[in-house]
Design a protein around this motif. Sequence first.
Motif, PDB file in Angstrom:
ATOM      1  N   GLY A   1       0.827  -1.209   0.000  1.00  0.00           N
ATOM      2  CA  GLY A   1       0.000   0.000   0.000  1.00  0.00           C
ATOM      3  C   GLY A   1       0.854   1.248   0.000  1.00  0.00           C
ATOM      4  N   THR A   2       0.461   2.217  -0.819  1.00  0.00           N
ATOM      5  CA  THR A   2       1.281   3.408  -1.032  1.00  0.00           C
ATOM      6  C   THR A   2       1.506   4.199   0.255  1.00  0.00           C
ATOM      7  OG1 THR A   2       0.147   3.515  -3.145  1.00  0.00           O
ATOM      8  CG2 THR A   2       1.571   5.347  -2.601  1.00  0.00           C
ATOM      9  N   ALA A   3       0.439   4.374   1.060  1.00  0.00           N
ATOM     10  CA  ALA A   3       0.556   5.187   2.275  1.00  0.00           C
ATOM     11  C   ALA A   3       1.567   4.562   3.228  1.00  0.00           C
ATOM     12  CB  ALA A   3      -0.799   5.327   2.952  1.00  0.00           C
ATOM     13  N   THR A   4       1.490   3.262   3.412  1.00  0.00           N
ATOM     14  CA  THR A   4       2.392   2.566   4.321  1.00  0.00           C
ATOM     15  C   THR A   4       3.821   2.646   3.806  1.00  0.00           C
ATOM     16  OG1 THR A   4       0.578   0.998   4.435  1.00  0.00           O
ATOM     17  CG2 THR A   4       2.526   0.474   5.712  1.00  0.00           C
ATOM     18  N   LEU A   5       3.984   2.487   2.516  1.00  0.00           N
ATOM     19  CA  LEU A   5       5.312   2.540   1.929  1.00  0.00           C
ATOM     20  C   LEU A   5       5.916   3.923   2.066  1.00  0.00           C
ATOM     21  CD1 LEU A   5       4.974   0.371  -1.298  1.00  0.00           C
ATOM     22  CD2 LEU A   5       6.391  -0.089   0.703  1.00  0.00           C
ATOM     23  N   GLU A   6       5.077   4.949   1.870  1.00  0.00           N
ATOM     24  CA  GLU A   6       5.574   6.318   2.010  1.00  0.00           C
ATOM     25  C   GLU A   6       6.012   6.575   3.438  1.00  0.00           C
ATOM     26  OE1 GLU A   6       2.797   9.235   0.538  1.00  0.00           O
ATOM     27  OE2 GLU A   6       3.137   8.597  -1.527  1.00  0.00           O
TER      28      GLU A   6
END
Length: 125
Positions: free
Chosen positions: A72-77
């Motif tokens: 997931g993008t948010a977690t990765l960011e």
Amino acid sequence: MSQCLNPDCLHSNPKGCQFCQKCGSKLRLVERYYAKSILGQGGFGRTFLAVDDFKPSKPPCVIKQFLPQAQGTATLEKAAQLFDQEAQRLELLGKHSQIPELLAYFTADNRQYLIQEFIEGDTLQ
Ligand SMILES: [Zn+2]
């Protein structure tokens, strides 16, 4: 030995190789650091014992490769931000003798890397 840094390969290549014999990846990180072996692995990535090829004595150093397992993008960011913060903190802390100095921080092949001074466990005071 030259340790391949490709997370899906991690092949150990004979000394002197420029490219991984198994996957063809470049073995020298940013034309400078060679990984020799894997030191450890955690939720955020993997650490390698490496050599700094740009210094005359070819001193050992540590490569920290950021490899978030989260999806997931948010977690990765968020994870990338934390890695970035760690780099900033290490740069400040590195002024003290008992903490390995941050030597470099960069992105290569879409992955974040930290290069730290290598300090053997038993030499820490
Ligand atoms: Zn490989």
